[in-house]
Design a protein around this motif. Structure first.
Motif, PDB file in Angstrom:
ATOM      1  N   MET A 186       0.830  -1.212   0.000  1.00  0.00           N
ATOM      2  CA  MET A 186       0.000   0.000   0.000  1.00  0.00           C
ATOM      3  C   MET A 186       0.863   1.260   0.000  1.00  0.00           C
ATOM      4  O   MET A 186       0.497   2.279  -0.571  1.00  0.00           O
ATOM      5  N   ALA A 187       2.064   1.139   0.615  1.00  0.00           N
ATOM      6  CA  ALA A 187       2.951   2.308   0.675  1.00  0.00           C
ATOM      7  C   ALA A 187       3.484   2.685  -0.705  1.00  0.00           C
ATOM      8  O   ALA A 187       3.899   3.812  -0.934  1.00  0.00           O
ATOM      9  N   GLN A 188       3.448   1.713  -1.640  1.00  0.00           N
ATOM     10  CA  GLN A 188       3.993   1.983  -2.979  1.00  0.00           C
ATOM     11  C   GLN A 188       2.939   2.611  -3.895  1.00  0.00           C
ATOM     12  O   GLN A 188       3.267   3.154  -4.937  1.00  0.00           O
ATOM     13  N   ILE A 189       1.676   2.489  -3.483  1.00  0.00           N
ATOM     14  CA  ILE A 189       0.575   2.911  -4.357  1.00  0.00           C
ATOM     15  C   ILE A 189       0.349   4.409  -4.259  1.00  0.00           C
ATOM     16  O   ILE A 189       0.510   5.011  -3.199  1.00  0.00           O
ATOM     17  N   ASP A 190      -0.049   5.019  -5.394  1.00  0.00           N
ATOM     18  CA  ASP A 190      -0.303   6.464  -5.400  1.00  0.00           C
ATOM     19  C   ASP A 190      -1.706   6.779  -4.897  1.00  0.00           C
ATOM     20  O   ASP A 190      -1.879   7.354  -3.833  1.00  0.00           O
ATOM     21  N   ALA A 200      -0.675   7.048   0.502  1.00  0.00           N
ATOM     22  CA  ALA A 200       0.266   7.368   1.582  1.00  0.00           C
ATOM     23  C   ALA A 200      -0.427   8.179   2.685  1.00  0.00           C
ATOM     24  O   ALA A 200      -0.251   7.910   3.874  1.00  0.00           O
ATOM     25  N   CYS A 201      -1.271   9.149   2.246  1.00  0.00           N
ATOM     26  CA  CYS A 201      -1.889  10.033   3.243  1.00  0.00           C
ATOM     27  C   CYS A 201      -2.749   9.257   4.236  1.00  0.00           C
ATOM     28  O   CYS A 201      -2.839   9.623   5.400  1.00  0.00           O
ATOM     29  N   MET A 825       5.720   5.619 -10.724  1.00  0.00           N
ATOM     30  CA  MET A 825       5.913   6.739 -11.646  1.00  0.00           C
ATOM     31  C   MET A 825       4.907   7.853 -11.374  1.00  0.00           C
ATOM     32  O   MET A 825       5.243   9.033 -11.362  1.00  0.00           O
ATOM     33  N   ILE A 826       3.677   7.445 -11.092  1.00  0.00           N
ATOM     34  CA  ILE A 826       2.595   8.420 -10.950  1.00  0.00           C
ATOM     35  C   ILE A 826       2.614   9.091  -9.573  1.00  0.00           C
ATOM     36  O   ILE A 826       1.990  10.120  -9.367  1.00  0.00           O
ATOM     37  N   THR A 827       3.426   8.515  -8.643  1.00  0.00           N
ATOM     38  CA  THR A 827       3.475   9.100  -7.304  1.00  0.00           C
ATOM     39  C   THR A 827       4.363  10.336  -7.275  1.00  0.00           C
ATOM     40  O   THR A 827       5.494  10.295  -7.773  1.00  0.00           O
ATOM     41  N   ALA A 828       3.871  11.395  -6.697  1.00  0.00           N
ATOM     42  CA  ALA A 828       4.612  12.668  -6.680  1.00  0.00           C
ATOM     43  C   ALA A 828       6.000  12.481  -6.065  1.00  0.00           C
ATOM     44  O   ALA A 828       6.976  13.060  -6.503  1.00  0.00           O
ATOM     45  N   GLY A 830       7.723   9.817  -6.193  1.00  0.00           N
ATOM     46  CA  GLY A 830       8.418   8.724  -6.882  1.00  0.00           C
ATOM     47  C   GLY A 830       9.582   9.212  -7.727  1.00  0.00           C
ATOM     48  O   GLY A 830       9.859  10.408  -7.804  1.00  0.00           O
ATOM     49  N   PRO A 831      10.268   8.273  -8.400  1.00  0.00           N
ATOM     50  CA  PRO A 831      11.484   8.595  -9.165  1.00  0.00           C
ATOM     51  C   PRO A 831      11.275   9.638 -10.269  1.00  0.00           C
ATOM     52  O   PRO A 831      12.199  10.332 -10.631  1.00  0.00           O
ATOM     53  N   THR A 832      10.059   9.730 -10.809  1.00  0.00           N
ATOM     54  CA  THR A 832       9.841  10.716 -11.877  1.00  0.00           C
ATOM     55  C   THR A 832       8.992  11.888 -11.366  1.00  0.00           C
ATOM     56  O   THR A 832       8.392  12.622 -12.154  1.00  0.00           O
ATOM     57  N   GLU A 833       8.923  12.038 -10.059  1.00  0.00           N
ATOM     58  CA  GLU A 833       8.097  13.094  -9.425  1.00  0.00           C
ATOM     59  C   GLU A 833       6.691  13.157 -10.014  1.00  0.00           C
ATOM     60  O   GLU A 833       6.161  14.247 -10.272  1.00  0.00           O
ATOM     61  N   GLY A 834       6.115  12.004 -10.261  1.00  0.00           N
ATOM     62  CA  GLY A 834       4.728  11.976 -10.679  1.00  0.00           C
ATOM     63  C   GLY A 834       4.485  12.254 -12.149  1.00  0.00           C
ATOM     64  O   GLY A 834       3.345  12.362 -12.581  1.00  0.00           O
ATOM     65  N   HIS A 835       5.578  12.355 -12.946  1.00  0.00           N
ATOM     66  CA  HIS A 835       5.385  12.561 -14.379  1.00  0.00           C
ATOM     67  C   HIS A 835       5.279  11.227 -15.093  1.00  0.00           C
ATOM     68  O   HIS A 835       6.076  10.323 -14.846  1.00  0.00           O
TER      69      HIS A 835
END
Lengths: 1129, 303, 194
Positions: A186-190, A200-201, A825-828, A830-835
């Motif tokens: 769950m911690a990995q999910i956006d 995360a929230c 990827m979609i997580t703000a 994450g490695p691509t800051e959500g892009h």
């Protein structure tokens, strides 16, 4: 069936119709009537529903009125109603264990449609029950106290929920997770569907509650090792893996910033990297760092005879930390630049990168670091020792020995026969490979730390070993192997036949050599190449190497062979000289062709002469380089038949106590590092001798060994090995160094190819920056023992590995992503800051395909539907629309499955958002364009089943919605906790409808995705359910346990003790005084192993006594005629 | 190593070069191939469309002869269709007693009998890669194919022999890749390497077939292939003989020679081109073969 | 296809199971995912995708199925079969459908591919000589069924093959042809069903 009444028991038989469930197939009336025929049966009745109150009252009344002493109910499985009927029996006034149940539903009417057979079987089962029950004994349940502490295994959302529920109720909870942080998937999910809350929230507050809760003891990076005991009293062993970071850690991240290692991140799955010392994610609980480090060294380090920390300096070079790299290099190696040039680099032979494309250019990287930094300092002793050591031979072995001894503070003096130090390094390796200046520089550095040299001193001639033994506390003899072997062919002793090693020595020492124009070099080793290339440089016109095996077997370095050929030296493979012709002066040599036979003990295929293939070649010189042998001279040391000094294999001690020997004079011609390793071993032995330490203990890993690390090589990007720049051919007439060394840019790229086999590279930089001194390399794995009353297993799931479906191209086609890669990827954060970008990290996709059912609903992978994929796939579609409003999104599904609160509505919303929903399972994804418009696209090929036509959809990005799978180790885990798992590896619940979180083992519960694919709400619900069941048990304080226990009849026990070791619960102890064994009832689980094993039949299993079991069997077989006794002849 | 050898009709004439090249490398590879005496056609992809039992019986005769003449030896077929029919018949006879019984009744009429499983059928590629092994092949190489960019083409039936176990990956076979590399060639990786060549559609629906052939040629060309290496007469025929038709039909200009992998092995072993039947191909292989150099290209070089 | 679907008659499905001697027995487990239609290299020319055909079979639409050209375009590349999530032996079923179509005399009317004729010409040679005969098959089949093709044959493809010496002019024959004929005769008596 039994018509004679041997027991005077009154049995009541009650047969349940279970509506039509039983009566539909079994002739209940008939059976009831039939049962009356059993002499032991007092009354036999049938009833619509025995479990109903009327049914139960029937039993109670008959006991009271007819005075039944035993009760049999034939109905459903004991799992359903044994408890019910035992209670009824008890209410009637009988001991509840004077009851027996016959299962004629699950084992009868539900098992077949054959009324005849079912009815017949019902009779047998009932008869068996009757025959058994008459032998039943009254028993009393055993009360067991419930330890209020609970173990929760798995720190995902399910385990977190369960742990918090119990802890809030005031109960002690141990929460174990194998990862460094709790949080699970769950911690990995956006975002979560269908409400799109930030995962995360909503998770992290719960995580920190766990971290801070006084009743929760958090054990991360730990795994359950063993589970013993039973409900209320489990004792659990938990292993805490070594994190090399103690609790002083403040998570300041200084270590992370300096760590030179970069490996793929487990948390950011395929698309992110992490350092060796790391914290999975910023909100990690516990908020501390972990250092991942294998017990074995990386292949390169293990494979190097002196264990030069190549992994370390490669990582540092990759980071541009050249000073630090040099520091690491010189710590192990007093000849760094020399090894960087002339080492045989055994490390490269074992480098795992070689299994991806080509090994890393490890030696040249070392040379680069040394050249780049230029000046350096060898390590100096912290405090001086008085002992003096004399070393004979200033070659690599002697020098390495000297350095290690000096580091320990001993006084070292080196003797050598030659006018210069360096041994073979000076006189064996030509200058174009190893410049004089380099040598002098590094010998100088050794002098700088206080090692004395005495040159032009031949042992046994200018000074004897005896004298040395007098002058020094220990002596190390490393005189090398400087005498060329002879081939042993006619004419070998004429003028013009030279020894390769002498030839090279003369050239290095500047002695006069007269060389002709046509040279034949015999041999295939490095010295053959060195000799040939040197001869060429001295002006020889035609230089030919003749080697008796093929190129494949040639021991010389491949690169050297290439260079030699490039310089115009020709090589005759599978050729061997048979005679040297001429009168006292070589004129020609007779050569013979060879072919390869079977492998010899060196593993290389033995060369066999081809008869009649002889031919003559005119030549002026023949140089022989077939290997050297030691020339010990009058050393008074025991030697073997090859003239090598005999030594103790481990300590290198010789026949004379104070004298040690190593290097080529012991092992014969070997590599530079080989010789150095022996020097180091000798230094260690001498040190141990001086310090009066054990000479042998713990020296297994000295010298090269094979590392057991297995690195995942899948999907590594091919990156070719950097080629070392060289000087052009026209500049190779003199002895100018041929290799120029890597450019900084080359070195960086090359160093970045490292796979970091052991993850941590042992550079210890983190230690230097950690203010609280939280990093502890000496830390070791520890096992802690917990006592708990109940266990909740919530180990979750793993994602299906999309590589298993080759036609979907994951790992082969760059822009095919897995669902978790997309989540990160979609997580703000994450490695691509959500892009949402392609693998190039820049390009935004214009068309995205989301493929459902990857690995699910497929007999080739997982037969089941994974339940969550449809929902998260449409969530992905929504997120793509949200981030890239102009992108076209295609969802390719077999069936759209959206059951759940607000789920169908979410699907409806996506239909409105304009997602293309295409019904069809994707057949293949490829980058093969067949039409112009397909160029550069990923083609998703599918049948649009609603139209009935094949469709090829060009897209930029594909997301594979992989299914949920049981954890790879679920079988072992289920065994650990004594529960079952199904064919897919998911844990079995006690009952699919009525007991979804209980297991067949009392006190062990399961919750969440480890029981089967499910989404977050369902998992949380199960976590809560499991917690409340445990809470209820804790509330009860004690539970009554089945009185099924073994007991030993003291008189019959022979004291053989067989049962003692057999008992899986170690519940049997031997009373020494009485010489009999005794069962500890509290520990006994009633498994019956001892009962079966006891040779003197002295053990009874309560409620499963022999008479009970045998009567049951006999009753079962009532209609089987026993075979007539065969007359014994 | 001894094997039974079932050439199949194509090897007699249109794929003669496959046969001759195989024969010329058999000896250096240490393969002893004993041709089944008086073998008959395997029925190709046609017989099963008409009549099932005779189709099985037709193949059954070959299996019977093979087991009779070679005992329990392994049987090699170089043609993918022959390979599949032989292997499949043996498999189905073993799995379905009814078929086995009927086929043997039919064989009996010819005085023959076949025990399912008594012959194990293999394609020649499997034997060369597995039994002979790349090590041994490397040693025999005299003229490495340095500089030649080869696209290995597997077709359908070797990677996907119906419901039977394949020795290679059904989606991305690689056995020939390794083989070609050991000959010194540069191996082209292209997605369509196991796609269909059109099979008999060239005869019955040419347009369909031409499109399939075009895709293959395009994909190989796009990935830089000088030449395509095949393991089946039908594949070779379709890609080679219909290449002009493709060019005419789609206004393309493909000139990619299609050769048998055995021909390339022969070349690397230094067997004369003529002996290998080079030149029998309709799209000439010469321009491609001219690219072979004696030095391994940079990057290809082992360290 | 008829406007409204006939009510399911299972007999057709059983017929196919029998025709494939059980190999096609799990056809009724098809989940209509379309992996087969998606994988098929010649799907473009089929009037029904394989998946549709299976739905029709399971609804017992015998005539519509046997009139479909789909089986005749099957190139037996086995992609559908190796990818089918339900492990259905699709290719074998296609062969069975071809045989049943010929038997029912349906195929001539509908399908544009001349597969059956080609197959029959091909096996004609096999049955009489024991070997196939490319030149014979090709020319005879073309002359008989589409003369235009024959011209193309003789000028283009065929000509090249002949000049390269890759075609026989006389049909090869095996020694044991009588034996083979006996075997085939017997097998036909035993019925096409196997």
């Amino acid at each position: 069936m039994n018509n004679s009444k041997e027991q005077n028991e009154k049995v009541g038989v009650y047969i349940c119709r279970c509506g039509s469930n039983i009566a539909g197939i079994i002739d209940v009336e008939g059976v009831a009537k039939w049962a009356e025929g059993n002499a032991n049966v007092e009354v036999s009745r049938e009833n619509q529903f025995m479990c109903s109150s009327t049914g139960q009252e029937l039993i109670e009344n008959d006991i009271k009125e007819i005075g039944l002493t035993r009760v049999v109910v034939a109905s459903c499985s004991p799992h359903m109603h044994e408890k019910t009927f035992r209670e009824a029996t008890e209410r009637g006034g009988l001991n509840p264990y004077l009851f027996e149940m016959a299962n004629i539903r699950e084992h009868g009417s539900w098992a077949t449609n054959d009324k005849e057979a079912a009815t017949q079987k019902a009779k047998s089962l009932i008869n068996a029950a009757v025959e058994r029950v008459v032998h039943h004994q009254p028993l009393d349940k055993i009360p067991v106290d419930i330890n209020p502490a609970t173990l929760v295994v798995g720190g995902g959302i399910t385990g977190i929920t369960a742990a918090l529920e119990l802890a809030e109720g005031g109960n002690k909870v141990y929460l174990v997770d194998k990862e460094p942080s709790i949080g699970g998937h769950m911690a990995q999910i956006d975002k979560t569907f269908p409400t799109l809350d930030c995962s995360a929230c909503i998770l992290t507050p719960k995580m920190s509650d766990v971290g801070n809760h006084p009743n929760i003891e958090l054990m991360t990076y730990s795994e359950v090792e063993s589970v013993d005991g039973y409900i209320g009293n489990f004792s659990v062993a938990v292993t805490k893996k070594t994190s090399y970071v103690n609790d002083k850690c403040t998570a300041c991240s200084d270590c992370e910033e300096i760590c030179p290692v970069s490996v793929s991140s487990e948390f950011d799955v395929g698309i992110g990297t992490r350092t060796a010392i790391y914290r999975p994610f910023p909100q990690a609980i516990p908020n501390t760092y972990t250092l991942s480090k294998t017990t074995d060294d990386s292949q390169c380090v293990a494979g190097c005879p002196i264990h030069q920390n190549a992994h370390g300096y490669i990582s540092l070079i990759a980071q541009g930390k050249y000073e630090e790299a040099v520091g690491l290099i010189v710590a192990d190696n007093p000849l760094p630049g020399i090894c960087g040039r002339a080492c045989a680099h055994l490390c490269e032979d074992v480098c795992d990168r070689g299994n991806v494309d080509e090994p890393i250019s490890i030696a040249y990287l070392k040379r680069f670091a040394m050249d780049k930094v230029g000046d350096y300092e060898l390590q100096r002793p912290e405090n001086e020792q008085k002992q003096r050591v004399g070393i004979v031979g200033a070659g690599p072995s002697g020098l390495a020995c000297a350095y290690d001894l000096r580091k320990n503070g001993y006084q070292v003096k080196i003797f050598d026969a030659l006018p210069t130090a360096g041994g073979m390094l000076t006189v064996g390796i030509p200058e174009y490979r190893l410049p004089k200046e380099q040598l002098e520089k590094e010998i100088g550095k050794i002098k700088d730390i206080g090692v004395e040299f005495k040159l032009n001193t031949k042992i046994g001639q200018d000074i004897t070993l005896k004298e040395l033994e007098k002058q020094f506390d220990a002596v190390y003899v490393a005189t090398g192997a400087h005498e060329e072997r002879k081939i042993g062919i006619p004419g070998e002793n004429q003028d013009g036949v030279l020894s390769g090693i002498k030839f090279l020595r003369d050239v290095r020492l500047g002695n006069k050599i007269n060389l002709g124009e046509n040279i034949i070099v015999v041999g295939g080793g490095d010295s053959a190449i060195d000799t040939a290339r040197t001869a060429k440089r001295l002006g020889a016109k035609n230089v030919t190497i003749v080697y008796r095996r093929s190129r494949k077997e040639m021991p010389a370095a491949f690169y050297e062979i290439e260079e030699a050929m490039y310089e115009g030296i020709s090589i005759e493979f599978l050729t061997n000289p048979v005679s040297v012709n001429g009168n006292n002066k070589v004129q020609e040599v007779t050569l013979q062709r060879m072919k390869l036979g079977t492998p010899d003990d060196s593993g290389r295929r033995r060369p066999i002469p081809i008869e009649g293939s002889e031919f003559d070649v005119p030549c002026d010189n023949i140089i022989i380089t077939i290997g050297q042998r030691p020339d010990i001279g009058p050393l008074l040391l025991k030697t073997n038949k090859w003239g090598s000094v005999e030594v103790d294999q481990v300590t290198l001690q010789t026949s004379r106590k104070k004298v040690f020997a190593g290097g080529d004079c012991v092992v014969g011609p070997d590599t530079i590092v080989g010789a150095m390793a022996q020097g180091k071993t000798a230094a260690e032995s001498i040190h141990r001798m001086f310090q009066k330490l054990d000479m042998y203990e713990g020296r297994e890993k000295e010298g090269a060994y094979y590392s057991n690390i297995k690195v995942d090589l899948d999907g590594r990007v091919i990156a070719k090995r950097a080629r070392i720049p060289t000087i052009p051919l026209e500049e190779r007439d003199g002895f100018k160094e041929v290799n120029l060394g890597f450019t900084e840019e080359q070195a960086q790229r090359e160093a970045n190819r490292c796979l970091h086999c052991s993850i941590c590279c042992d550079c210890h930089l983190c230690e230097t920056v950690c203010q609280p001194n939280a990093i502890d390399y000496s830390m070791e794995e520890e096992t802690v023992f917990l006592s708990v009353g109940n266990i909740i297993v919530a180990t979750g799931y793993q994602l299906f590995d999309s590589r298993r479906i080759p036609q979907y191209g994951y790992g082969r086609l760059d822009n095919v992503f897995t669902s978790f890669e997309f989540e990160r990827m979609i997580t703000a954060s994450g490695p691509t800051e959500g892009h949402i970008v392609l693998r190039d990290r820049k390009t935004e996709p214009k068309r995205v395909a989301i493929v459902h059912c990857v690995g699910s609903r497929d007999l080739n992978y997982n037969e089941y539907c994974s339940k969550v994929c449809c929902m998260y796939s449409i969530k992905f579609a929504h997120l793509v629309h949200e981030h890239l409003p102009n992108a076209e999104v295609y969802n390719l599904y077999i069936d759209m499955r959206t059951p759940g609160k607000g789920y169908e509505e979410f699907y409806h919303r996506l239909l409105e958002e304009g997602t293309h929903f295409i019904r069809g399972r994707v057949a293949e994804i490829s980058d093969a364009a067949s039409q112009p418009e397909e160029e550069g696209k990923l083609m998703v090929q599918v049948e649009n089943t609603l139209i009935g036509k094949q469709q090829r959809i060009p897209v930029d990005m594909v997301i594979l919605s992989a299914g949920m799978e049981a954890q790879a180790d679920s079988a072992e885990v289920s065994h650990l906790f004594k529960m079952g798992c199904d064919s897919s590896g998911f844990f079995n619940e006690r009952h699919p409808k009525l007991a979804p979180v209980a297991t067949m083992t009392e006190g062990v519960f399961i919750a969440g995705a480890c029981q089967g694919p499910k989404d977050i709400p369902d998992s949380v619900a199960q976590g809560g359910a499991a917690a409340s069941q445990v809470a209820s048990l804790i509330g009860q304080g004690t539970v009554m346990m089945e009185p099924v226990r073994a007991s030993i009849r003291e008189d019959d026990c022979s004291g053989c003790r067989i049962c003692n070791n057999l008992c899986p619960y170690s519940a049997i102890e031997f009373i020494v005084d009485d010489e009999v064994s005794e069962v500890i009832t509290a520990l006994c689980q009633g498994c019956g192993t001892c009962v079966a094993a006891c040779p003197s039949n002295a053990i009874d299993g309560a409620h499963f006594t022999n008479i009970q079991v045998i009567s049951q069997l006999q009753g079962m077989l009532w209609d089987v005629q026993p075979e007539p006794e065969k007359a014994n002849a | 190593m001894k094997y039974g050898y079932y050439p199949g009709c194509s090897m007699e004439k249109n794929a003669r070069s496959y046969h001759t090249s195989l024969m010329s490398i058999a000896e250096p590879l240490g393969l002893e191939l004993n041709e089944i005496e008086d073998w008959n056609c395997c029925g190709a992809t046609e017989y099963f469309s008409i009549d099932a039992l005779p189709a099985y019986a037709l193949v059954g005769r070959n299996l019977a002869l093979a087991s009779e003449q070679n005992g329990a030896e392994r049987l090699i077929a170089p043609c993918s269709a022959c390979f599949l029919n032989l292997k499949k018949t043996d498999h189905v006879m073993g799995e379905y007693p009814e078929v086995n019984q009927k086929v043997n009744t039919a064989l009996k009429a010819g005085g023959l009998n076949y025990q399912p499983g008594s012959v194990s059928v293999h394609h020649i590629l499997e034997i060369i890669v597995k039994d002979v092994g790349l090590e041994a092949i490397e040693e025999k190489v005299q003229k490495p194919l340095h500089g030649l960019k080869v696209a290995p083409y597997y077709g359908c039936l070797i990677p996907r022999p119906a419901d039977m176990e394949s020795f290679d990956d059904p989606e991305h076979p690689t056995s020939m890749d390794g083989l070609l590399r050991s000959l010194g060639a540069t191996v082209i990786n292209y997605p369509l390497k196991a796609q269909c060549c059109g099979g008999h559609l060239t005869q019955i629906s040419e347009e369909t077939a031409l499109e399939l052939i075009r895709r293959l040629l395009k994909n190989a060309a796009d990935n830089g292939a000088d030449i395509i290496s095949t393991i089946c007469p039908m594949c070779q025929l379709n890609l080679d003989a219909y290449q002009d038709s493709v060019n005419a039909h789609f206004k393309t200009k493909y000139k990619i020679p299609i050769v048998y992998f055995t021909q390339l092995i022969g070349l690397a072993f230094g067997v004369p081109e003529k002996e290998l039947g080079i030149g029998k191909e309709i799209v000439s292989a010469q321009p491609a073969l001219a690219k072979i150099t004696n030095k391994a290209p940079e990057g290809e070089l082992a360290y | 296809m008829s406007q409204t679907l006939a009510t399911r008659t299972s007999s057709f499905f059983e017929e196919i199971v029998a025709e494939t001697s059980g190999i096609g027995a799990n056809l009724n487990t098809c989940i209509q995912c379309g992996t087969c239609g998606g994988s098929c290299p010649s799907a473009a020319d089929m009037d029904q995708t394989p998946r549709t055909l299976f739905a029709m079979i399971n609804e017992g639409l015998r005539e519509d199925v046997l009139k479909s050209n789909t089986p005749w375009y099957c190139v037996s590349c086995y992609y559908c079969m190796s990818r089918c999530p339900q492990d259905i032996h699709i290719t074998d079923i296609m062969y069975a459908l071809k045989r049943m179509a010929i038997e029912a005399g349906y195929y001539q009317k509908t399908n544009k591919a001349k597969a059956p004729e080609f197959s029959e010409t091909f096996i004609g040679y096999v049955e009489n000589n024991g070997r196939s005969f490319e030149l014979g098959v090709a020319s005879r089949y073309h002359l008989r069924y589409h003369p235009l093709g024959a011209v193309k044959m003789a000028t283009g493809f065929g000509l090249k093959m002949i000049t390269k010496g890759r075609m026989d002019f006389t049909p090869p024959k095996i020694k044991g042809i009588t034996q083979l004929k006996a075997i085939l005769k017997k097998s036909k008596e035993l019925g096409g069903e196997a």
